[in-house]
Scaffold this motif. Structure first.
Motif, PDB file in Angstrom:
ATOM      1  N   ILE A  92       0.305  14.961 -25.584  1.00 30.03           N
ATOM      2  CA  ILE A  92      -0.797  15.891 -25.318  1.00 30.03           C
ATOM      3  C   ILE A  92      -2.147  15.305 -25.716  1.00 30.03           C
ATOM      4  CG2 ILE A  92       0.566  18.009 -25.402  1.00 30.03           C
ATOM      5  CD1 ILE A  92      -0.194  18.321 -28.324  1.00 30.03           C
ATOM      6  N   SER A  93      -2.165  14.087 -26.217  1.00 30.45           N
ATOM      7  CA  SER A  93      -3.420  13.435 -26.582  1.00 30.45           C
ATOM      8  C   SER A  93      -3.539  12.103 -25.850  1.00 30.45           C
ATOM      9  CB  SER A  93      -3.483  13.189 -28.092  1.00 30.45           C
ATOM     10  OG  SER A  93      -4.540  12.306 -28.420  1.00 30.45           O
ATOM     11  N   PRO A  94      -4.693  11.813 -25.259  1.00 30.58           N
ATOM     12  CA  PRO A  94      -4.879  10.517 -24.590  1.00 30.58           C
ATOM     13  C   PRO A  94      -4.946   9.358 -25.573  1.00 30.58           C
ATOM     14  CG  PRO A  94      -6.942  11.732 -24.637  1.00 30.58           C
ATOM     15  CD  PRO A  94      -5.887  12.672 -25.144  1.00 30.58           C
ATOM     16  N   ASN A  95      -5.078   9.685 -26.860  1.00 29.90           N
ATOM     17  CA  ASN A  95      -5.166   8.658 -27.909  1.00 29.90           C
ATOM     18  C   ASN A  95      -3.950   8.677 -28.831  1.00 29.90           C
ATOM     19  OD1 ASN A  95      -7.890   7.964 -27.078  1.00 29.90           O
ATOM     20  ND2 ASN A  95      -8.529   9.870 -28.083  1.00 29.90           N
ATOM     21  N   PHE A  96      -2.829   9.161 -28.307  1.00 27.40           N
ATOM     22  CA  PHE A  96      -1.647   9.357 -29.144  1.00 27.40           C
ATOM     23  C   PHE A  96      -1.210   8.074 -29.852  1.00 27.40           C
ATOM     24  CE2 PHE A  96       3.040   9.384 -29.524  1.00 27.40           C
ATOM     25  CZ  PHE A  96       3.175  10.416 -30.439  1.00 27.40           C
ATOM     26  N   ILE A  97      -0.986   7.019 -29.101  1.00 27.86           N
ATOM     27  CA  ILE A  97      -0.565   5.751 -29.704  1.00 27.86           C
ATOM     28  C   ILE A  97      -1.702   5.145 -30.523  1.00 27.86           C
ATOM     29  CG2 ILE A  97       0.360   3.443 -29.242  1.00 27.86           C
ATOM     30  CD1 ILE A  97       1.390   4.514 -26.553  1.00 27.86           C
ATOM     31  N   SER A  98      -2.902   5.203 -29.994  1.00 29.02           N
ATOM     32  CA  SER A  98      -4.069   4.610 -30.660  1.00 29.02           C
ATOM     33  C   SER A  98      -4.308   5.220 -32.027  1.00 29.02           C
ATOM     34  CB  SER A  98      -5.316   4.785 -29.787  1.00 29.02           C
ATOM     35  OG  SER A  98      -5.130   4.233 -28.511  1.00 29.02           O
ATOM     36  N   ALA A 152       5.873   7.730 -18.612  1.00 26.90           N
ATOM     37  CA  ALA A 152       4.657   7.514 -17.823  1.00 26.90           C
ATOM     38  C   ALA A 152       3.402   7.712 -18.664  1.00 26.90           C
ATOM     39  CB  ALA A 152       4.645   8.458 -16.621  1.00 26.90           C
ATOM     40  N   SER A 153       3.398   8.733 -19.526  1.00 27.77           N
ATOM     41  CA  SER A 153       2.236   8.983 -20.389  1.00 27.77           C
ATOM     42  C   SER A 153       2.023   7.841 -21.373  1.00 27.77           C
ATOM     43  CB  SER A 153       2.428  10.296 -21.155  1.00 27.77           C
ATOM     44  OG  SER A 153       2.469  11.395 -20.278  1.00 27.77           O
ATOM     45  N   LEU A 154       3.097   7.375 -21.968  1.00 23.50           N
ATOM     46  CA  LEU A 154       3.005   6.279 -22.926  1.00 23.50           C
ATOM     47  C   LEU A 154       2.558   4.989 -22.237  1.00 23.50           C
ATOM     48  CD1 LEU A 154       6.334   7.026 -24.817  1.00 23.50           C
ATOM     49  CD2 LEU A 154       4.046   7.307 -25.775  1.00 23.50           C
ATOM     50  N   LYS A 155       3.155   4.716 -21.086  1.00 27.01           N
ATOM     51  CA  LYS A 155       2.817   3.505 -20.337  1.00 27.01           C
ATOM     52  C   LYS A 155       1.353   3.513 -19.920  1.00 27.01           C
ATOM     53  CE  LYS A 155       4.438  -0.278 -18.327  1.00 27.01           C
ATOM     54  NZ  LYS A 155       5.060  -1.383 -19.103  1.00 27.01           N
ATOM     55  N   SER A 156       0.847   4.671 -19.550  1.00 29.92           N
ATOM     56  CA  SER A 156      -0.545   4.789 -19.121  1.00 29.92           C
ATOM     57  C   SER A 156      -1.501   4.428 -20.252  1.00 29.92           C
ATOM     58  CB  SER A 156      -0.817   6.216 -18.637  1.00 29.92           C
ATOM     59  OG  SER A 156      -2.175   6.383 -18.296  1.00 29.92           O
ATOM     60  N   GLU A 157      -1.243   4.943 -21.456  1.00 26.42           N
ATOM     61  CA  GLU A 157      -2.135   4.624 -22.572  1.00 26.42           C
ATOM     62  C   GLU A 157      -2.038   3.150 -22.956  1.00 26.42           C
ATOM     63  OE1 GLU A 157      -3.249   5.863 -27.180  1.00 26.42           O
ATOM     64  OE2 GLU A 157      -1.644   6.952 -26.133  1.00 26.42           O
ATOM     65  N   ILE A 158      -0.831   2.608 -22.936  1.00 27.72           N
ATOM     66  CA  ILE A 158      -0.648   1.190 -23.275  1.00 27.72           C
ATOM     67  C   ILE A 158      -1.446   0.298 -22.322  1.00 27.72           C
ATOM     68  CG2 ILE A 158       1.027  -0.705 -23.333  1.00 27.72           C
ATOM     69  CD1 ILE A 158       3.110   1.369 -24.287  1.00 27.72           C
ATOM     70  N   GLU A 159      -1.337   0.588 -21.036  1.00 26.17           N
ATOM     71  CA  GLU A 159      -2.000  -0.254 -20.044  1.00 26.17           C
ATOM     72  C   GLU A 159      -3.503  -0.015 -19.999  1.00 26.17           C
ATOM     73  OE1 GLU A 159       0.091   0.550 -16.430  1.00 26.17           O
ATOM     74  OE2 GLU A 159       1.725  -0.855 -16.911  1.00 26.17           O
ATOM     75  N   THR A 160      -3.923   1.230 -20.110  1.00 21.24           N
ATOM     76  CA  THR A 160      -5.353   1.554 -20.050  1.00 21.24           C
ATOM     77  C   THR A 160      -6.120   0.941 -21.206  1.00 21.24           C
ATOM     78  OG1 THR A 160      -4.870   3.649 -18.922  1.00 21.24           O
ATOM     79  CG2 THR A 160      -7.031   3.436 -19.983  1.00 21.24           C
ATOM     80  N   LYS A 161      -5.498   0.962 -22.394  1.00 24.41           N
ATOM     81  CA  LYS A 161      -6.186   0.482 -23.591  1.00 24.41           C
ATOM     82  C   LYS A 161      -5.716  -0.903 -24.030  1.00 24.41           C
ATOM     83  CE  LYS A 161      -7.080   5.174 -25.132  1.00 24.41           C
ATOM     84  NZ  LYS A 161      -7.016   6.162 -26.235  1.00 24.41           N
ATOM     85  N   ASN A 162      -4.842  -1.497 -23.208  1.00 20.75           N
ATOM     86  CA  ASN A 162      -4.341  -2.842 -23.488  1.00 20.75           C
ATOM     87  C   ASN A 162      -3.768  -2.933 -24.909  1.00 20.75           C
ATOM     88  OD1 ASN A 162      -3.774  -5.534 -22.825  1.00 20.75           O
ATOM     89  ND2 ASN A 162      -5.729  -6.262 -23.650  1.00 20.75           N
TER      90      ASN A 162
END
Length: 300
Positions: free
Chosen positions: A94-100, A19-29
């Motif tokens: 733990i970071s909202p910018n983890f993937i980014s 869910a955390s990963l999916k959220s960042e992917i979708e929020t930041k496209n």
């Protein structure tokens, strides 16, 4: 450039992580996909994780357990990304910018391999969890500064990115099915080929601290995995600088292995009892691993 997020699962609830990963992917496209491979978890966890199936791009369940190395290698042919991000199933974002942050480093430095680090709760847990927690704090949760001093020894497989073309050439050694040293052997293979490991401060939270008893069992598995590496002529030199390897070689070279093995046979129950108390010094854990390693190496 596409990123494939690869999560091997074994008996753990991954819904929060997904869910955390999916959220960042979708929020930041972000141009990223999520792949889950379940290494024959028990039916309880297969049912729990089935709810994540609709949120990911790949969700496969293996009928038989193939082990820590083989399941990671299995992602290669399934991933569509130019880079693969490997995460352990017990991790917590733990970071909202983890993937980014990983994508930024790839775009800026064009790194072939990147390790982001790991952290655990700084609060001391109850005694039955303290051995694993203590080991994580002192041996695994290294700061970026410390990891940069020894970039290959500071590498772990719980949170890293690798270029797909590099991963095609450097797979995990599938003779290592259980816990321990598959990450070190992988890192040493990269080192021997001159492939640099980039370290950044992008940790994942270790969300599952085992009981003392379980971790003692994992320590034994790790020692047995090291024995497999040392018995293989192709890989034994990769772990020659490891402290545990050096200690074992001293026993062997000074012809003390037989006496040591007999002593360890009688001492092992007391050592395990002391380790189970949770507040033991890690040197006692090292001694225990040396005993298991020496015993395993003595077997044909």
């Amino acid at each position: 450039m596409k990123l494939s997020i690869c999560i091997p699962i074994y008996n753990f609830d991954v819904n929060a992580l997904v869910a955390s990963l999916k959220s960042e992917i979708e929020t930041k496209n972000l141009n990223a996909e999520i792949l889950l491979l379940d290494d024959a978890s028990n039916s309880e966890f297969q049912k729990i994780n089935s709810t994540a199936k609709s949120c990911v791009d790949v969700f496969n369940i293996f009928e038989n357990n193939v082990g820590r190395s083989a399941i990671r290698n299995s992602f290669l042919e399934l991933a569509n990304g130019d880079y693969l991000l490997f995460l352990d199933c017990d991790g917590k974002i733990i970071s909202p910018n983890f993937i980014s942050d990983y994508l930024e480093d790839i775009g800026t430095n064009h790194s072939a391999v990147i390790y982001g680090g790991r952290v655990v709760d700084f609060n001391i847990p109850e005694k039955k969890y303290q051995l694993r927690w203590n080991y994580a704090q002192k041996r695994e949760n290294l700061s970026l500064k410390k990891r940069l001093q020894k970039p290959y020894l500071g590498f772990q497989t719980n949170n890293f990115v690798i270029k797909k073309s590099i991963f095609r050439d450097f797979r995990f050694d599938e003779k290592l099915k259980n816990y321990g040293y598959e990450d070190l052997l992988f890192a040493m293979e990269l080192k021997s080929a001159g492939v640099k490991i980039q370290h950044i401060d992008n940790p994942i939270f270790n969300n599952d601290i085992e009981t003392n008893d379980i971790f003692i069992g994992k320590a034994a598995e790790a020692a047995e995995s090291l024995a497999l590496i040392l018995k293989d002529a192709k890989t034994k030199d990769r772990v020659s600088d490891l402290k545990l390897t050096k200690a074992y070689k001293k026993l062997r070279d000074y012809r003390l292995q037989g006496i040591f093995n007999i002593s360890f046979y009688f001492l092992e129950p007391f050592i395990k009892t002391r380790l189970n108390m949770g507040n033991s010094h890690l040197r006692l854990l090292d001694f225990y691993k040396l005993g298991v390693l020496s015993r395993t190496m003595s077997k044909n």
